[in-house]
Design an enzyme around this catalytic site. Structure first.
Site, short mmCIF file in Angstrom:
data_model
loop_
_atom_site.label_atom_id
_atom_site.label_comp_id
_atom_site.label_asym_id
_atom_site.label_seq_id
_atom_site.Cartn_x
_atom_site.Cartn_y
_atom_site.Cartn_z
N LEU A 93 -1.75 10.92 32.36
CA LEU A 93 -2.06 10.62 33.76
C LEU A 93 -3.43 9.95 33.85
O LEU A 93 -4.38 10.47 34.43
CB LEU A 93 -2.03 11.91 34.59
CG LEU A 93 -1.86 11.72 36.10
CD1 LEU A 93 -0.49 11.12 36.45
CD2 LEU A 93 -2.07 13.03 36.84
N GLY A 94 -3.51 8.76 33.30
CA GLY A 94 -4.73 7.96 33.41
C GLY A 94 -4.70 7.12 34.67
O GLY A 94 -3.99 7.44 35.62
N ARG A 95 -5.45 6.02 34.65
CA ARG A 95 -5.53 5.17 35.85
C ARG A 95 -4.15 4.68 36.25
O ARG A 95 -3.74 4.77 37.41
CB ARG A 95 -6.45 3.97 35.58
CG ARG A 95 -7.91 4.30 35.46
CD ARG A 95 -8.71 3.13 34.96
NE ARG A 95 -8.51 2.94 33.53
CZ ARG A 95 -9.51 2.63 32.69
NH1 ARG A 95 -10.74 2.48 33.17
NH2 ARG A 95 -9.29 2.45 31.41
N ILE A 96 -3.40 4.15 35.30
CA ILE A 96 -2.10 3.58 35.63
C ILE A 96 -1.12 4.70 35.98
O ILE A 96 -0.36 4.61 36.96
CB ILE A 96 -1.57 2.71 34.48
CG1 ILE A 96 -2.50 1.50 34.26
CG2 ILE A 96 -0.13 2.27 34.73
CD1 ILE A 96 -2.15 0.64 33.06
N GLU B 135 8.65 -6.70 19.78
CA GLU B 135 8.65 -7.79 20.75
C GLU B 135 8.42 -9.14 20.06
O GLU B 135 7.65 -9.20 19.10
CB GLU B 135 7.57 -7.54 21.81
CG GLU B 135 7.82 -6.30 22.64
CD GLU B 135 6.67 -5.94 23.55
OE1 GLU B 135 5.70 -6.71 23.63
OE2 GLU B 135 6.73 -4.89 24.19
N SER C 297 -0.34 16.21 29.78
CA SER C 297 -1.57 15.71 29.15
C SER C 297 -2.20 16.89 28.43
O SER C 297 -1.88 18.06 28.72
CB SER C 297 -2.54 15.16 30.20
OG SER C 297 -2.97 16.21 31.06
N ARG C 298 -3.08 16.54 27.48
CA ARG C 298 -3.71 17.62 26.70
C ARG C 298 -4.48 18.56 27.64
O ARG C 298 -4.41 19.78 27.54
CB ARG C 298 -4.64 17.03 25.65
CG ARG C 298 -3.90 16.49 24.42
CD ARG C 298 -4.88 16.11 23.33
NE ARG C 298 -5.70 14.96 23.74
CZ ARG C 298 -5.37 13.70 23.48
NH1 ARG C 298 -4.23 13.43 22.84
NH2 ARG C 298 -6.13 12.70 23.84
N ASP D 84 10.00 -2.18 29.91
CA ASP D 84 9.22 -3.43 29.90
C ASP D 84 8.60 -3.69 28.54
O ASP D 84 7.99 -4.72 28.31
CB ASP D 84 8.11 -3.36 30.97
CG ASP D 84 7.30 -4.66 31.06
OD1 ASP D 84 6.06 -4.58 31.03
OD2 ASP D 84 7.92 -5.75 31.12
N ARG E 236 3.99 1.18 25.76
CA ARG E 236 4.20 0.46 24.51
C ARG E 236 5.53 0.90 23.91
O ARG E 236 5.90 2.08 23.99
CB ARG E 236 3.08 0.76 23.50
CG ARG E 236 1.73 0.11 23.84
CD ARG E 236 1.74 -1.38 23.56
NE ARG E 236 0.42 -1.98 23.78
CZ ARG E 236 0.05 -2.51 24.94
NH1 ARG E 236 0.87 -2.49 25.98
NH2 ARG E 236 -1.13 -3.08 25.07
N HIS F 100 8.01 -7.45 28.80
CA HIS F 100 6.60 -7.07 28.73
C HIS F 100 5.77 -7.95 29.67
O HIS F 100 4.86 -8.67 29.26
CB HIS F 100 6.07 -7.18 27.30
CG HIS F 100 4.77 -6.45 27.12
ND1 HIS F 100 4.30 -6.07 25.89
CD2 HIS F 100 3.83 -6.07 28.01
CE1 HIS F 100 3.12 -5.47 26.03
NE2 HIS F 100 2.82 -5.47 27.31
C1 8YV Z 1 -0.82 -7.72 28.02
C2 8YV Z 1 -0.63 -5.35 28.18
O1 8YV Z 1 -2.08 -8.07 28.40
O2 8YV Z 1 -2.74 -5.15 29.20
C3 8YV Z 1 -1.97 -4.73 28.31
O3 8YV Z 1 -2.24 -3.80 27.51
O4 8YV Z 1 0.22 -4.88 27.51
C4 8YV Z 1 -0.37 -6.61 28.90
O5 8YV Z 1 -1.01 -6.68 30.13
C5 8YV Z 1 0.10 -8.89 28.15
O6 8YV Z 1 1.31 -8.49 27.60
C6 8YV Z 1 -0.47 -10.08 27.40
O7 8YV Z 1 -0.51 -9.80 26.03
#
Ligand code: 8YV
Length: 316
Positions: free
Chosen positions: A155-158, A264, A177-178, A259, A235, A282
């Protein structure tokens, strides 16, 4: 500063690239062939004082070792798992990234995947295009977000931006979260398996890299159950992708919105034919506005460094 040599491993947005090229002596490593890359480093490697890259371009130690006078790395991404950050920092070379400016777009992507997956938006489009609405009438029912529990891993910023959005859609929020966060009232879990068993949607929002590799394991995915979903905007490396594909195919997980992927831009073939998955290339931060803001942050960090001012967003 035109006498400062900058190596572009991965370019930033065109407007900001134009400023970069007007301000510094830019070497386009990204456009060079392998032979040209080797020649470029042989001829100017010792002059390079800054590198510009992003998550997609990365920055490997083998290249760092060829840049003895490197002073700073500017990365246009919030994640930096493809950069040799610890090696840079061990040599006193700061690496800057682009947090915050992309938070809202990534959180929006997570909600788009949530909605499209649970409400089966893409099969609904096909229901019209394939003539099923005319021939068969209303499409099969789908799943409401309201009242469902979203389990956020990290649960960070995003993660917190996603939680706020999901709450507005009537979802309940739990997180793993830890350490329990003191500034939120969401239900905290210190065990990932228990979270997976208790939620309707599991969403990892954690950095990539060795510490999180495969954290969302086959066992965690199985604990989700056949009426649950998986959404990933972090990721591909954080999930056992092979297990995810198998469990989706078996109906052991109801659907997924993805995403990011392990290899990739290659997406597992089996996912391409599934109608219970929503796939994105992505592109969570891939808006004009956000990519421009990320690129500007790279420029601003370089300007701060060479202007002997504090960096704006160094990786700690
Ligand atoms: C990449 C991302 O910047 O910010 C990140 O960590 O995964 C994306 O915003 C985008 O895929 C360009 O590499």
């Amino acid at each position: 500063m035109k006498d400062i040599d900058v190596l572009v491993v991965w370019p930033i947005r065109p407007d900001q690239m134009a400023v970069l090229e007007q301000t510094y002596r830019v070497h386009r490593y990204d456009l060079a062939s392998d032979v040209e890359k080797a020649h470029m480093i042989d001829s100017v490697g010792e002059q390079i004082r800054a590198v510009v890259t992003t998550h997609g371009g990365g920055f490997e130690k083998s290249l760092l070792d060829r840049l003895p006078n490197l002073e700073i790395v500017g990365c246009a991404s919030v994640g930096f798992d493809t950069l040799c950050v610890s090696d840079c920092q061990a040599r006193g070379i700061p690496v800057t990234h682009t947090p915050d400016v992309l938070t809202d777009d990534v959180a929006d992507m997570a909600m788009m995947l949530l909605l499209a997956t649970l409400r089966r938006m893409l099969p609904a489009v096909d229901w019209i295009k394939q003539g099923h609405w005319v021939e068969q009438g209303m499409m099969p029912l789908n799943t409401s977000l309201k009242g469902k529990t979203l389990g956020i891993v990290g649960l960070g910023r995003i993660g917190q931006a996603i939680a706020s959005r999901a709450e507005a859609f009537g979802m309940n929020i739990s997180y793993y979260s830890r350490a329990k966060k003191t500034d939120v009232s969401y239900k905290h879990y210190d065990d990932l398996m228990t979270l997976a068993k208790d939620v309707d949607v599991l969403a990892p929002v954690i950095p990539g890299g060795s510490a999180t590799q495969g954290l969302i394991s086959r066992e965690v995915l199985t604990a989700l159950g056949p009426d649950s979903y998986f959404v990933n905007v972090s990721r591909g490396s954080v999930v056992d992708e092979t297990a995810l594909v198998e469990l989706l195919a078996q109906g052991a997980i109801k659907g997924a919105g993805l995403d990011v992927f392990v290899d990739e831009p290659n997406v597992p073939d089996a996912l391409l034919s599934m109608d219970n998955v929503v796939l994105q290339p992505h592109c969570a931060s891939g808006t004009f506005e956000t990519r421009a803001a990320m690129a500007q942050l790279v420029l601003d960090n370089l300007a701060a460094h060479f202007g002997n001012k504090p960096l704006l967003t160094p990786i700690q």
